[in-house]
Design a protein around this motif. Structure first.
Motif, PDB file in Angstrom:
ATOM      1  N   THR A 270       0.929  -1.104   0.009  1.00  0.00           N
ATOM      2  CA  THR A 270       0.149  -0.097   0.051  1.00  0.00           C
ATOM      3  C   THR A 270       0.804   1.201   0.274  1.00  0.00           C
ATOM      4  O   THR A 270       0.615   2.175  -0.667  1.00  0.00           O
ATOM      5  N   VAL A 271       1.706   1.281   0.733  1.00  0.00           N
ATOM      6  CA  VAL A 271       2.763   2.339   0.913  1.00  0.00           C
ATOM      7  C   VAL A 271       3.515   2.400  -0.453  1.00  0.00           C
ATOM      8  O   VAL A 271       3.772   3.672  -1.069  1.00  0.00           O
ATOM      9  N   LEU A 272       4.034   1.275  -1.052  1.00  0.00           N
ATOM     10  CA  LEU A 272       4.785   1.307  -2.364  1.00  0.00           C
ATOM     11  C   LEU A 272       3.966   1.880  -3.377  1.00  0.00           C
ATOM     12  O   LEU A 272       4.506   2.931  -4.367  1.00  0.00           O
ATOM     13  N   PHE A 273       2.906   1.307  -3.766  1.00  0.00           N
ATOM     14  CA  PHE A 273       1.921   1.600  -5.010  1.00  0.00           C
ATOM     15  C   PHE A 273       0.962   2.766  -4.760  1.00  0.00           C
ATOM     16  O   PHE A 273       0.565   3.142  -5.824  1.00  0.00           O
ATOM     17  N   PHE A 274       0.417   2.967  -3.667  1.00  0.00           N
ATOM     18  CA  PHE A 274      -0.435   3.965  -3.379  1.00  0.00           C
ATOM     19  C   PHE A 274      -0.031   5.213  -2.714  1.00  0.00           C
ATOM     20  O   PHE A 274      -0.748   6.277  -2.729  1.00  0.00           O
ATOM     21  N   HIS A 275       1.278   5.104  -2.335  1.00  0.00           N
ATOM     22  CA  HIS A 275       2.073   6.291  -1.777  1.00  0.00           C
ATOM     23  C   HIS A 275       1.258   6.696  -0.546  1.00  0.00           C
ATOM     24  O   HIS A 275       0.831   8.142  -0.351  1.00  0.00           O
ATOM     25  N   ILE A 276       0.442   6.022   0.279  1.00  0.00           N
ATOM     26  CA  ILE A 276      -0.417   6.124   1.379  1.00  0.00           C
ATOM     27  C   ILE A 276       0.451   6.006   2.595  1.00  0.00           C
ATOM     28  O   ILE A 276       1.056   5.053   2.999  1.00  0.00           O
ATOM     29  N   ALA A 277       1.071   7.174   3.262  1.00  0.00           N
ATOM     30  CA  ALA A 277       1.786   7.144   4.294  1.00  0.00           C
ATOM     31  C   ALA A 277       1.164   6.680   5.664  1.00  0.00           C
ATOM     32  O   ALA A 277      -0.131   7.156   5.938  1.00  0.00           O
ATOM     33  N   PHE A 278       2.054   5.781   6.319  1.00  0.00           N
ATOM     34  CA  PHE A 278       1.715   5.392   7.751  1.00  0.00           C
ATOM     35  C   PHE A 278       2.757   5.974   8.686  1.00  0.00           C
ATOM     36  O   PHE A 278       3.953   5.643   8.722  1.00  0.00           O
ATOM     37  N   GLY A 279       2.114   7.074   9.643  1.00  0.00           N
ATOM     38  CA  GLY A 279       2.818   7.254  10.473  1.00  0.00           C
ATOM     39  C   GLY A 279       3.286   6.344  11.443  1.00  0.00           C
ATOM     40  O   GLY A 279       2.721   5.136  11.550  1.00  0.00           O
ATOM     41  N   LEU A 280       4.254   6.687  12.495  1.00  0.00           N
ATOM     42  CA  LEU A 280       4.816   5.800  13.622  1.00  0.00           C
ATOM     43  C   LEU A 280       3.542   5.220  14.266  1.00  0.00           C
ATOM     44  O   LEU A 280       3.623   3.995  14.613  1.00  0.00           O
ATOM     45  N   SER A 281       2.589   6.000  14.774  1.00  0.00           N
ATOM     46  CA  SER A 281       1.669   5.640  15.592  1.00  0.00           C
ATOM     47  C   SER A 281       0.568   4.423  15.105  1.00  0.00           C
ATOM     48  O   SER A 281       0.428   3.540  15.354  1.00  0.00           O
ATOM     49  N   ALA A 282       0.567   4.678  13.758  1.00  0.00           N
ATOM     50  CA  ALA A 282      -0.155   3.863  12.764  1.00  0.00           C
ATOM     51  C   ALA A 282       0.423   2.399  12.600  1.00  0.00           C
ATOM     52  O   ALA A 282      -0.205   1.443  12.688  1.00  0.00           O
ATOM     53  N   LEU A 283       1.853   2.686  12.557  1.00  0.00           N
ATOM     54  CA  LEU A 283       2.775   1.285  12.362  1.00  0.00           C
ATOM     55  C   LEU A 283       2.777   0.705  13.661  1.00  0.00           C
ATOM     56  O   LEU A 283       2.663  -0.480  13.582  1.00  0.00           O
ATOM     57  N   ILE A 284       2.781   1.293  14.784  1.00  0.00           N
ATOM     58  CA  ILE A 284       2.800   0.748  16.274  1.00  0.00           C
ATOM     59  C   ILE A 284       1.552  -0.057  16.172  1.00  0.00           C
ATOM     60  O   ILE A 284       1.405  -1.215  16.793  1.00  0.00           O
ATOM     61  N   GLY A 285       0.383   0.640  15.976  1.00  0.00           N
ATOM     62  CA  GLY A 285      -0.977  -0.109  15.882  1.00  0.00           C
ATOM     63  C   GLY A 285      -0.951  -1.188  15.282  1.00  0.00           C
ATOM     64  O   GLY A 285      -1.723  -2.356  15.792  1.00  0.00           O
ATOM     65  N   THR A 286      -0.642  -1.292  14.051  1.00  0.00           N
ATOM     66  CA  THR A 286      -0.500  -2.415  13.072  1.00  0.00           C
ATOM     67  C   THR A 286       0.063  -3.552  13.669  1.00  0.00           C
ATOM     68  O   THR A 286      -0.399  -4.563  13.749  1.00  0.00           O
ATOM     69  N   ALA A 287       1.269  -3.332  14.351  1.00  0.00           N
ATOM     70  CA  ALA A 287       2.306  -4.176  15.136  1.00  0.00           C
ATOM     71  C   ALA A 287       1.343  -4.892  16.217  1.00  0.00           C
ATOM     72  O   ALA A 287       1.375  -6.107  16.444  1.00  0.00           O
ATOM     73  N   LEU A 288       0.698  -3.937  16.906  1.00  0.00           N
ATOM     74  CA  LEU A 288       0.038  -4.553  18.188  1.00  0.00           C
ATOM     75  C   LEU A 288      -1.175  -5.425  17.697  1.00  0.00           C
ATOM     76  O   LEU A 288      -1.560  -6.565  18.411  1.00  0.00           O
ATOM     77  N   ILE A 289      -1.925  -5.074  16.629  1.00  0.00           N
ATOM     78  CA  ILE A 289      -3.050  -5.809  16.229  1.00  0.00           C
ATOM     79  C   ILE A 289      -2.614  -7.181  15.509  1.00  0.00           C
ATOM     80  O   ILE A 289      -3.197  -8.219  15.982  1.00  0.00           O
ATOM     81  N   ILE A 290      -1.601  -7.039  14.950  1.00  0.00           N
ATOM     82  CA  ILE A 290      -0.972  -8.657  14.443  1.00  0.00           C
ATOM     83  C   ILE A 290      -0.536  -9.503  15.562  1.00  0.00           C
ATOM     84  O   ILE A 290      -0.462 -10.515  15.368  1.00  0.00           O
ATOM     85  N   ALA A 291       0.116  -8.696  16.673  1.00  0.00           N
ATOM     86  CA  ALA A 291       0.738  -9.276  17.860  1.00  0.00           C
ATOM     87  C   ALA A 291      -0.605 -10.289  18.577  1.00  0.00           C
ATOM     88  O   ALA A 291      -0.453 -10.994  19.076  1.00  0.00           O
ATOM     89  N   THR A 292      -1.886  -9.784  18.359  1.00  0.00           N
ATOM     90  CA  THR A 292      -2.854 -10.700  18.844  1.00  0.00           C
ATOM     91  C   THR A 292      -2.964 -11.917  18.431  1.00  0.00           C
ATOM     92  O   THR A 292      -3.101 -13.052  18.899  1.00  0.00           O
ATOM     93  N   THR A 293      -2.698 -12.014  17.011  1.00  0.00           N
ATOM     94  CA  THR A 293      -2.618 -13.472  16.380  1.00  0.00           C
ATOM     95  C   THR A 293      -1.590 -14.195  17.024  1.00  0.00           C
ATOM     96  O   THR A 293      -1.644 -15.221  17.069  1.00  0.00           O
ATOM     97  N   LEU A 294      -0.440 -13.777  16.811  1.00  0.00           N
ATOM     98  CA  LEU A 294       0.673 -14.202  17.268  1.00  0.00           C
ATOM     99  C   LEU A 294       0.714 -14.787  18.752  1.00  0.00           C
ATOM    100  O   LEU A 294       1.099 -15.810  18.954  1.00  0.00           O
ATOM    101  N   ILE A 295      -0.088 -13.911  19.756  1.00  0.00           N
ATOM    102  CA  ILE A 295       0.022 -14.335  20.961  1.00  0.00           C
ATOM    103  C   ILE A 295      -0.774 -15.489  21.059  1.00  0.00           C
ATOM    104  O   ILE A 295      -0.655 -16.583  21.772  1.00  0.00           O
ATOM    105  N   GLN A 296      -2.022 -15.641  20.208  1.00  0.00           N
ATOM    106  CA  GLN A 296      -3.026 -16.699  20.306  1.00  0.00           C
ATOM    107  C   GLN A 296      -2.253 -18.182  19.850  1.00  0.00           C
ATOM    108  O   GLN A 296      -2.527 -19.090  20.134  1.00  0.00           O
ATOM    109  N   ALA A 297      -1.346 -17.812  18.738  1.00  0.00           N
ATOM    110  CA  ALA A 297      -0.784 -18.906  18.253  1.00  0.00           C
ATOM    111  C   ALA A 297       0.401 -19.612  19.164  1.00  0.00           C
ATOM    112  O   ALA A 297       0.572 -20.917  19.061  1.00  0.00           O
ATOM    113  N   LEU A 298       0.901 -18.592  19.722  1.00  0.00           N
ATOM    114  CA  LEU A 298       2.248 -19.203  20.430  1.00  0.00           C
ATOM    115  C   LEU A 298       1.888 -20.007  21.931  1.00  0.00           C
ATOM    116  O   LEU A 298       2.577 -20.737  22.562  1.00  0.00           O
ATOM    117  N   VAL A 299       0.833 -19.346  22.565  1.00  0.00           N
ATOM    118  CA  VAL A 299       0.441 -19.908  23.764  1.00  0.00           C
ATOM    119  C   VAL A 299      -0.696 -21.012  23.565  1.00  0.00           C
ATOM    120  O   VAL A 299      -1.690 -20.651  22.924  1.00  0.00           O
TER     121      VAL A 299
END
Length: 303
Positions: A270-299
């Motif tokens: 999305t960033v590369l092709f559509f030049h939609i900027a994700f700020g630091l807060s949005a990137l941290i938010g993305t990582a936290l949401i993805i972490a929910t799946t990782l937590i469920q898979a690991l535990v």
């Protein structure tokens, strides 16, 4: 022997990565179709489900023969399959593409990954048991991540439209329903059979919308039709089969962990092709949401 095990694991992990990568690319291609040709997302959902469902059933017939018709041999199972097609499969597909249409592929895919939290809450309520510590951490990550993703860390405004956020949250809800509803049918009849029939039947629910013309504001050229075929064949059929095949070589936990490649792929593209900027807060938010799946898979789950 060790070499064989390593090769088998590598093959399984490669397949488990390839599926989410194709799903991620599919969202980007869909966004390309929406922005370039103003293609109707409802039309794309119908065509995608019909084409992929038909191809899955053809694949299933080639591997297990007439067993793909087994769900229709019992009235109760047939009714459940019809209900799942229209109340599980169709909403999961429609809300996802509507979320892309009103926001972007990255945001829609990341919000879709909130579904494990909804599943945690549903199981806690229906089984009358308190969530585990890991579940509570996952819920906190999901709520914090969603706030950072949609607001950029500021209470005063949203980074995405209200419609984009609404469809994204509905995507998470419908994905949770889609995950929970067919568990017994999947065990009894197999994934290819149930998903194939559900996609094919669910596509009929979009026919009233597909009949509306024009389905694209800009006439589709060869590239546009190739993009649609990509969404159907690679972004749906092959992506699903790759993930399913990976389970023959690696544990479901590994497949779940590698599913994180889908939102990562969508965000980067999305960033590369559509030049939609994700700020630091949005990137941290993305990582936290993805972490929910990782937590469920690991535990490991409770017995």
């Amino acid at each position: 022997m060790l070499q064989i095990k390593n090769n088998t694991k590598l093959k399984g992990m490669s397949l488990a990565i390839a599926g989410p990568l194709l799903w991620g690319f599919s969202g980007i291609v869909a966004q390309f179709l929406f922005t370039t040709y103003q293609l109707s997302p409802k039309w794309l959902v119908c065509v995608r489900m019909f084409g992929a469902g038909l191809l899955l059933l053809i694949f299933g017939y080639g591997t297990i023969g007439r067993q793909i018709f087994n769900p229709w041999r019992q009235r109760a199972t047939a009714l459940k399959l019809v209900l799942f097609s229209f109340l599980g499969m169709l909403p999961a597909q429609l809300t996802y593409f509507m979320a892309i249409h009103y926001s972007n592929a990255a945001t829609a895919t990341v919000l879709q990954f909130l579904s494990p939290v909804l599943i945690i809450l549903y199981l806690a309520l229906t089984q009358w048991r308190l969530p585990r510590i890991a579940d509570l951490i996952a819920i906190f990550c999901a709520l914090s991540g969603t706030f950072l993703l949609v607001t950029g860390g500021h209470f005063s405004h949203l980074n995405i439209s209200v419609l984009g956020l609404s469809w994204g949250l509905l995507t998470a809800l419908s994905t949770a329903i889609y995950t929970l509803a067919p568990r017994r049918m999947l065990t009894e009849f197999g994934s290819v059979t149930i998903v194939g029939w559900a996609m094919l039947l669910g596509s009929f629910g979009m026919l009233p919308f597909v009949r509306q013309t024009p389905f694209a504001q800009t006439a589709l050229n060869g590239l546009g039709w190739l993009a649609i075929l990509f969404v159907i064949i690679f972004g749906t059929l092959f992506a699903y089969l790759f993930v399913l095949k990976s389970l023959e070589y690696v544990a479901p936990t590994v497949t779940s962990l590698l599913g994180a490649f889908e939102p990562l792929t969508s965000t980067i593209l999305t960033v590369l092709f559509f030049h939609i900027a994700f700020g630091l807060s949005a990137l941290i938010g993305t990582a936290l949401i993805i972490a929910t799946t990782l937590i469920q898979a690991l535990v490991p789950a409770k017995k």
